[in-house]
Scaffold this active site. Structure first.
Site, PDB file in Angstrom:
ATOM      1  N   PRO A  64      -5.273  -4.996   3.030  1.00  0.00           N
ATOM      2  CA  PRO A  64      -5.007  -3.584   2.730  1.00  0.00           C
ATOM      3  C   PRO A  64      -5.325  -2.735   3.960  1.00  0.00           C
ATOM      4  O   PRO A  64      -6.295  -3.008   4.680  1.00  0.00           O
ATOM      5  CB  PRO A  64      -5.941  -3.280   1.560  1.00  0.00           C
ATOM      6  CG  PRO A  64      -6.968  -4.349   1.572  1.00  0.00           C
ATOM      7  CD  PRO A  64      -6.359  -5.544   2.227  1.00  0.00           C
ATOM      8  N   HIS A  65      -4.493  -1.750   4.209  1.00  0.00           N
ATOM      9  CA  HIS A  65      -4.672  -0.922   5.393  1.00  0.00           C
ATOM     10  C   HIS A  65      -4.143   0.481   5.148  1.00  0.00           C
ATOM     11  O   HIS A  65      -3.267   0.680   4.308  1.00  0.00           O
ATOM     12  CB  HIS A  65      -3.974  -1.552   6.605  1.00  0.00           C
ATOM     13  CG  HIS A  65      -2.530  -1.853   6.358  1.00  0.00           C
ATOM     14  ND1 HIS A  65      -2.110  -2.989   5.704  1.00  0.00           N
ATOM     15  CD2 HIS A  65      -1.409  -1.162   6.660  1.00  0.00           C
ATOM     16  CE1 HIS A  65      -0.790  -2.989   5.628  1.00  0.00           C
ATOM     17  NE2 HIS A  65      -0.337  -1.887   6.194  1.00  0.00           N
TER      18      HIS A  65
END
Length: 153
Positions: A64-65
């Site tokens: 996740p970013h």
């Protein structure tokens, strides 16, 4: 540690999570505390990005970013789950290794370079196996920092 992103030892943890949202909330909270951000803002940005498509990378890994205000350079957190959770990954497999990347809002190229470096690291079968079988945050941090430092050299 790396010219591409910072991974503070305090941002590495192990945990039990019940769901994808639980994973994201736990890791957002850890990263917010370590890097001086608001956890609600971090979680909101991560969930906004996740709504565009799952960051489940495959082979038990999620990355996740998001871009978040208040950062001078990309930072990361890592969570080893004691049991895999469904993450809508591309390969349909649940994840047990989650590498979160947060970058400055205007960090376009830096964000993509850091994301690519994390992706390369997490494609390494031996690295994934070692991270999955590591016992405790110190061992996990040691594994990650050795690879990050080596690749930065």
């Amino acid at each position: 540690m790396s010219d591409l992103f910072t991974l503070d030892a305090a941002a590495v943890s192990t945990a039990r999570a019940e769901s994808k949202r639980d994973v994201l909330a736990k890791l957002a909270r850890i990263c917010a505390q370590v890097y001086g951000l608001e956890d609600a803002v971090v979680l909101e940005r991560i969930e906004e990005r996740e709504a565009l498509g799952s960051t489940g990378f495959g082979r038990g890994v999620a990355i996740p970013h998001a871009r978040v205000a208040g950062l001078a350079h990309p930072v990361a957190g890592f969570l080893q789950l004691d049991a895999p959770v469904e993450f809508d990954a591309a390969d349909g497999m649940p994840v047990n290794l989650v590498f979160m990347l947060l970058s400055p809002e205007q960090g376009g190229a830096a964000h993509l370079q850091a994301l690519a470096a994390i992706s390369r690291m997490m494609r390494d079968e031996r690295m994934r196996t070692n991270l999955a079988s590591a016992t405790g945050r110190e061992e996990i941090y040691g594994l990650l920092s050795n690879v990050i430092d080596r690749d930065a050299a």
